[in-house]
Design an enzyme around this catalytic site. Structure first.
Site, mmCIF file in Angstrom:
data_model
loop_
_atom_site.group_PDB
_atom_site.id
_atom_site.type_symbol
_atom_site.label_atom_id
_atom_site.label_comp_id
_atom_site.label_asym_id
_atom_site.label_seq_id
_atom_site.Cartn_x
_atom_site.Cartn_y
_atom_site.Cartn_z
ATOM 1 N N LYS A 1 -2.042 -7.455 4.502
ATOM 2 C CA LYS A 1 -2.197 -7.963 3.133
ATOM 3 C C LYS A 1 -1.241 -9.110 2.811
ATOM 4 O O LYS A 1 -1.540 -9.952 1.975
ATOM 5 C CB LYS A 1 -2.055 -6.855 2.101
ATOM 6 C CG LYS A 1 -0.665 -6.302 1.934
ATOM 7 C CD LYS A 1 -0.086 -6.659 0.606
ATOM 8 C CE LYS A 1 1.342 -6.210 0.460
ATOM 9 N NZ LYS A 1 2.059 -5.571 1.510
ATOM 10 N N GLY B 1 0.841 -1.205 0.000
ATOM 11 C CA GLY B 1 0.000 0.000 0.000
ATOM 12 C C GLY B 1 0.868 1.244 0.000
ATOM 13 O O GLY B 1 0.552 2.254 -0.637
ATOM 14 N N ASN B 2 2.017 1.149 0.679
ATOM 15 C CA ASN B 2 2.928 2.288 0.739
ATOM 16 C C ASN B 2 3.654 2.516 -0.587
ATOM 17 O O ASN B 2 4.219 3.576 -0.812
ATOM 18 C CB ASN B 2 3.958 2.095 1.859
ATOM 19 C CG ASN B 2 3.276 2.140 3.221
ATOM 20 O OD1 ASN B 2 2.613 3.108 3.555
ATOM 21 N ND2 ASN B 2 3.427 1.078 4.000
ATOM 22 N N LYS C 1 5.329 -10.025 6.596
ATOM 23 C CA LYS C 1 5.874 -10.486 5.305
ATOM 24 C C LYS C 1 6.669 -11.776 5.509
ATOM 25 O O LYS C 1 6.506 -12.744 4.760
ATOM 26 C CB LYS C 1 6.812 -9.430 4.695
ATOM 27 C CG LYS C 1 6.084 -8.211 4.166
ATOM 28 C CD LYS C 1 7.029 -7.321 3.369
ATOM 29 C CE LYS C 1 6.518 -5.904 3.338
ATOM 30 N NZ LYS C 1 5.173 -5.751 2.778
ATOM 31 N N LYS D 1 -1.671 -2.645 13.460
ATOM 32 C CA LYS D 1 -1.573 -2.387 12.020
ATOM 33 C C LYS D 1 -1.682 -0.886 11.739
ATOM 34 O O LYS D 1 -2.727 -0.273 11.962
ATOM 35 C CB LYS D 1 -2.703 -3.155 11.329
ATOM 36 C CG LYS D 1 -2.961 -2.774 9.913
ATOM 37 C CD LYS D 1 -2.077 -3.523 8.979
ATOM 38 C CE LYS D 1 -2.180 -2.939 7.579
ATOM 39 N NZ LYS D 1 -0.987 -3.192 6.799
HETATM 40 P P1 ADP Z 1 3.921 -2.589 2.554
HETATM 41 O O1 ADP Z 1 2.956 -1.501 2.284
HETATM 42 O O2 ADP Z 1 4.771 -2.900 1.365
HETATM 43 O O3 ADP Z 1 3.333 -3.809 3.191
HETATM 44 P P2 ADP Z 1 5.153 -2.066 5.140
HETATM 45 O O4 ADP Z 1 5.339 -0.675 5.634
HETATM 46 O O5 ADP Z 1 4.077 -2.880 5.755
HETATM 47 O O6 ADP Z 1 4.987 -1.956 3.549
HETATM 48 O O7 ADP Z 1 6.513 -2.887 5.256
HETATM 49 C C1 ADP Z 1 7.730 -2.384 4.691
HETATM 50 C C2 ADP Z 1 8.495 -1.599 5.735
HETATM 51 O O8 ADP Z 1 8.970 -2.466 6.753
HETATM 52 C C3 ADP Z 1 9.740 -0.932 5.262
HETATM 53 O O9 ADP Z 1 9.485 0.295 4.642
HETATM 54 C C4 ADP Z 1 10.552 -0.757 6.562
HETATM 55 O O10 ADP Z 1 10.369 0.544 7.072
HETATM 56 C C5 ADP Z 1 9.908 -1.744 7.532
HETATM 57 N N1 ADP Z 1 10.798 -2.696 8.144
HETATM 58 C C6 ADP Z 1 10.670 -3.119 9.430
HETATM 59 N N2 ADP Z 1 11.594 -4.014 9.758
HETATM 60 C C7 ADP Z 1 12.361 -4.193 8.627
HETATM 61 C C8 ADP Z 1 13.502 -5.014 8.334
HETATM 62 N N3 ADP Z 1 14.021 -5.830 9.242
HETATM 63 N N4 ADP Z 1 14.032 -4.943 7.084
HETATM 64 C C9 ADP Z 1 13.513 -4.124 6.159
HETATM 65 N N5 ADP Z 1 12.443 -3.316 6.394
HETATM 66 C C10 ADP Z 1 11.862 -3.348 7.609
HETATM 67 MG MG MG Z 2 2.472 -4.006 5.096
#
Ligand code: ADP
Ligand code: MG
Length: 313
Positions: free
Chosen positions: A214, A11-12, A276, A129
């Site tokens: 998601k 989403g980001n 993830k 979330k």
């Molecule tokens: P999306 O919308 O793609 O699901 P999220 O914000 O949920 O994005 O997840 C991606 C984010 O996770 C990255 O932008 C980063 O800030 C964060 N993040 C947290 N822990 C980690 C990690 N260990 N390695 C990489 N990114 C991380």
């Molecule tokens: Mg996410």
């Protein structure tokens, strides 16, 4: 046989956190995304698509709450359905345009999708979330006096409202998704993890105040279409250990055992990277071959094992 790839778009990545979120900005981001996806189709992959909705669903909810005096406010489950409609529309139209340019005639459709969650999930008591806009520390100080939200820091990017994120158990539209996919349609489904619903005593479904992650929804979607590859496209090009610390280490290829270990050690933030990697582990233990976590731009290279973070069993 062409590999089946479930692409999970962040989403980001559709609405970057420095952007205001105008329709033009989001459409532009979605178009750019779809150009990349069409290249994957040209490379011979069979795609199905899901997408996040964190920024968008938070914005929709906020709009509802801010105009409560003038119009009835819609609950969060309906906001999730609205975000699926909005993002599904943008993705569907952009995929159609980009495929047409590439001379590909495959039909594409987005599906309103419901996801069953457990009404006793502990997540209802522990919101995690992040949704909607990012706020600075000073803005949050002011907001705390005006609203009753749970607010948390989001991976060094600012403060955000957080809502419960129960674990998805099943996708209600499983058979419809399978039938469409098997007949050759590019299916966009389980947007925002799916509209979270519980099964009531009589068996009817009821929406709940939550947003499913998601990536966990994507894992169920991937199992429905029997995908070999789960490709999570986000706003970082690699998964890291000690993320954001001076001793940060970016990961190239890790095993499922290592993924489990790093999860346990707390390297992946709940509500962002945590789900993830959790989805990756589930996907690989239920028959998936390969998980890739990377940025949109690196997706194609990562499929050739030349970029991103790969998790394998
Ligand atoms: P999306 O919308 O793609 O699901 P999220 O914000 O949920 O994005 O997840 C991606 C984010 O996770 C990255 O932008 C980063 O800030 C964060 N993040 C947290 N822990 C980690 C990690 N260990 N390695 C990489 N990114 C991380
Ligand atoms: Mg996410």
């Amino acid at each position: 046989m062409n590999k089946r790839v479930l692409v999970a778009l962040g989403g980001n990545a559709i609405l970057r956190h420095k952007e205001r979120g105008t329709a033009e900005e989001q459409f532009e981001n979605v178009r750019r995304t779809c150009k990349h996806l069409v290249r994957l189709i040209q490379d011979g992959y069979r795609l199905a698509i899901t997408h996040g909705n964190g920024p968008q669903v938070g914005d929709i909810l906020l709009k509802n709450e801010r105009s409560m005096d003038a119009l009835p406010s819609m609950p969060l489950d309906i906001c999730v359905a609205q975000s699926q409609g909005m993002l599904g529309y943008m993705l569907q139209q952009s995929m159609q345009s980009e495929m047409k340019k590439a001379g590909i005639n495959t039909p594409v459709v987005s599906l309103i999708t419901q996801t069953i969650v457990d009404k006793n999930d502990i997540a209802f008591k522990n919101p995690s979330k992040p949704i909607g806009p990012f706020y600075s520390a000073s803005e949050i100080g002011k907001l705390r006096k005006e609203v009753k939200w749970t607010i948390m820091e989001d991976s060094g990017r600012g403060f955000r409202r957080v809502v419960p994120s129960p674990k998805p158990k099943e996708v209600v539209e499983r058979d419809a998704i399978k039938t469409l996919f098997e007949s050759g349609v590019i299916v966009i489904a389980a947007g925002g993890g799916g509209v979270p619903v519980i099964i009531k005593d009589g068996g009817n479904l009821k929406g709940v105040v939550a947003v499913v992650d998601k990536d966990l929804g994507a894992q169920i979607f991937a199992s429905i279409i029997e995908a070999q590859i789960l490709l999570m496209l986000t706003d970082v090009s690699k998964v890291s250990l000690n993320y954001g610390e001076p001793n940060q280490v970016d990961l190239d290829v890790i095993t499922i055992t290592e993924a489990r270990q790093y999860l346990q050690e707390g390297h992946f933030a709940p509500g962002s990277m945590g789900p993830k990697v959790e989805a990756a582990v589930k996907f690989l233990t239920s028959g998936g071959e390969r998980v890739i976590i990377t940025s949109l731009e690196m997706g194609r290279k990562a499929l050739e094992s030349k970029a991103g973070t790969t998790i394998m069993s």
